[in-house]
Design an enzyme around this catalytic site. Sequence first.
Site, PDB file in Angstrom:
ATOM      1  N   TRP A 171      80.961  41.144  33.459  1.00 20.60           N
ATOM      2  CA  TRP A 171      79.319  41.415  34.370  1.00 20.60           C
ATOM      3  C   TRP A 171      79.631  39.885  34.944  1.00 20.60           C
ATOM      4  O   TRP A 171      80.152  39.206  34.336  1.00 20.60           O
ATOM      5  CB  TRP A 171      78.009  41.269  33.359  1.00 20.60           C
ATOM      6  CG  TRP A 171      77.033  41.460  34.141  1.00 20.60           C
ATOM      7  CD1 TRP A 171      76.991  42.437  34.882  1.00 20.60           C
ATOM      8  CD2 TRP A 171      75.565  40.854  33.302  1.00 20.60           C
ATOM      9  NE1 TRP A 171      75.611  42.102  34.916  1.00 20.60           N
ATOM     10  CE2 TRP A 171      74.984  42.172  34.103  1.00 20.60           C
ATOM     11  CE3 TRP A 171      75.254  40.833  32.113  1.00 20.60           C
ATOM     12  CZ2 TRP A 171      73.201  41.357  33.562  1.00 20.60           C
ATOM     13  CZ3 TRP A 171      74.317  40.658  31.363  1.00 20.60           C
ATOM     14  CH2 TRP A 171      73.563  40.116  32.604  1.00 20.60           C
ATOM     15  N   TYR A 173      77.794  46.691  37.675  1.00 22.95           N
ATOM     16  CA  TYR A 173      78.461  45.444  38.062  1.00 22.95           C
ATOM     17  C   TYR A 173      78.916  45.098  39.170  1.00 22.95           C
ATOM     18  O   TYR A 173      79.490  45.350  39.982  1.00 22.95           O
ATOM     19  CB  TYR A 173      79.242  44.805  36.748  1.00 22.95           C
ATOM     20  CG  TYR A 173      79.368  45.209  35.422  1.00 22.95           C
ATOM     21  CD1 TYR A 173      77.786  45.124  34.671  1.00 22.95           C
ATOM     22  CD2 TYR A 173      79.973  44.785  34.527  1.00 22.95           C
ATOM     23  CE1 TYR A 173      77.370  45.466  33.654  1.00 22.95           C
ATOM     24  CE2 TYR A 173      79.868  45.350  33.224  1.00 22.95           C
ATOM     25  CZ  TYR A 173      78.664  45.392  32.696  1.00 22.95           C
ATOM     26  OH  TYR A 173      77.531  45.531  31.312  1.00 22.95           O
TER      27      TYR A 173
END
Length: 273
Positions: free
Chosen positions: A19, A52
């Site tokens: 992330w 992400y």
Amino acid sequence: MHTVQLANQTLPAIGQGTWRMGERPSEHQTEVNALRLGIDLGMTLIDTAEMYGEGGAEQVVGDALQGIRDQAYLVSKLYPHNASRHGTIEACERSLRRLRTDTIDLYLLHWRGQHPLEETVDAFERLREQGKIRRWGVSNFDLDDMHELNNRACATNQVLYSLEQRGVEFDLLPWCQQQAMPLMAYCPVGQGGRLLQDVTLRQIAERRDVTPAQVALAWLVQQGGVIAIPKAVTPAHVRANAAALELNLDAADLRLLDGVFPPPTRKSPLAMV
Ligand code: NDP
């Protein structure tokens, strides 16, 4: 080395999150290098998601895995709004293109959304038959969601779990352990924030000549059946996280940590970020 059994595979109990990767082109090569370093050091499980960097992190992972795909265990996640019968297949195919691979080892529903779970599961099973994914699972599911899913093919549940977020120990983690279903712990080092400043954590780390993050990771994977997925771009962090695969806390350390981060005594709603 701490390991976890997922179906018939033995995986390192510490993998790598992604992330916040794939958001800045100027960081691309640094992120690729970090993932490759982590793989070299044994953190071969990589966790990513279509969310992400809106596909950017999957592209970073794709580049990191060029030529070494067979060394990695690749996990990606599907947006709930894509999780319809057809949408799931299409989202997976987009992820495969960005990841530049022909199969995802473990494909997760990122969190529950509007689409009926049966539709998503049907699509997961089709993707398995087509060889586009090997296994599937869920994320951010509490115990009642797991009961509603009621499917033994579900390979994992990825949830928020760290020393400062121990709620899952009340019922979800014991249930997963009983099913021999690994739990994937996200934000395992508290996103590098306040957790790592805790005085007790720092004292234990100092005594063992390790870092607070390493203690936090070792504590998680010593719970049994837990895979921690710290995200690290800084090479020193990557090295530290990999070294935590070999760190064992003793009963006295665990008692001290229970003192400052007590286990839950009642049910609370599943925490999420
Ligand atoms: P983490 O707890 O992994 O923290 C990441 C931060 O901690 C980064 O700033 C990193 O810095 C720093 N860090 C990493 N290792 C160390 C270390 N050894 N010492 C000191 N600082 C360190 O938080 P994340 O939110 O990234 O969670 C981990 C992964 O879990 C995500 O990347 C993602 O893959 C997954 N996730 C899944 C969710 C879900 O809903 N399923 C939700 C949230 C996360 P630096 O990068 O500079 O090295």
